[in-house]
Design an enzyme around this catalytic site. Sequence first.
Site, mmCIF file in Angstrom:
data_model
loop_
_atom_site.group_PDB
_atom_site.id
_atom_site.type_symbol
_atom_site.label_atom_id
_atom_site.label_comp_id
_atom_site.label_asym_id
_atom_site.label_seq_id
_atom_site.Cartn_x
_atom_site.Cartn_y
_atom_site.Cartn_z
ATOM 1 N N SER A 178 0.816 -1.220 0.000
ATOM 2 C CA SER A 178 0.000 0.000 0.000
ATOM 3 C C SER A 178 0.849 1.269 0.000
ATOM 4 C CB SER A 178 -0.946 0.019 1.201
ATOM 5 O OG SER A 178 -0.237 0.231 2.402
ATOM 6 N N LYS A 218 0.631 4.870 6.615
ATOM 7 C CA LYS A 218 0.214 5.690 5.481
ATOM 8 C C LYS A 218 0.956 7.033 5.559
ATOM 9 C CE LYS A 218 -2.997 2.583 4.572
ATOM 10 N NZ LYS A 218 -2.796 1.591 3.496
#
Length: 227
Positions: A81, A133
């Site tokens: 990701s 993230k």
Amino acid sequence: MQKLQKTAGTTSADDGDETADAPASSAAAASPLDALANELELLRKGEGELYEFVREFVPTFAFFLAIRLAIVEPRYIPSLSMFPSLEINDQLAVEKVTKYLHPPGRGDIVVFDPPDLFWQLSGKPPDGEALIKRVVAVEGDVVEVREGGTLYVNGAPRDEPFTAEKAAYVLPPLKVPSGCVFVLGDNRNASFDSHYWGFLPVKNVIGRAVFRYWPLDHFGQLAAGEL
């Protein structure tokens, strides 16, 4: 190096005479349980080898545990990701101090506990999993993704050379509320992030990823993206 000795009672190679057996000890050797009991008694008195080991090991262990809990902790990357910035099995150092001094800034790579909506949308029960993230917008910012996949913050397009590709989705303008940030994966089209489950409370942030120590060919500091 200690040599192996011949066992008493074997036959001599020279004359065939047998060696005499060693006399049996009159006192039986202490059993392992007796030895352990004795060592524990010495430990209670502050003596013995076990006491010396505990005295040296426990403070060292406590020191490194304090570092692990309060200052920095290791993390590894389980997914793509955050590709291409981070790859599967990369191992990182996550510092946990600056979050007490100031909230995360744009471009910071943060490790965090997912908010409640993440678990609701994923269909999984909370299991202690942490996510990683990049912060793209902070409290008070207006964030959006326009046609063509370009990220805009406060009406200005953002140059993001660290992303894998442009987003294949559109996000209407959203104002980041107080006490929150907005986070996206660098691999925009393969990341379950704020464009699905919304704003991330700053209180959920565990720390900032600041250093990659494995693999060695990628060893070095992780620079925050300029946003």
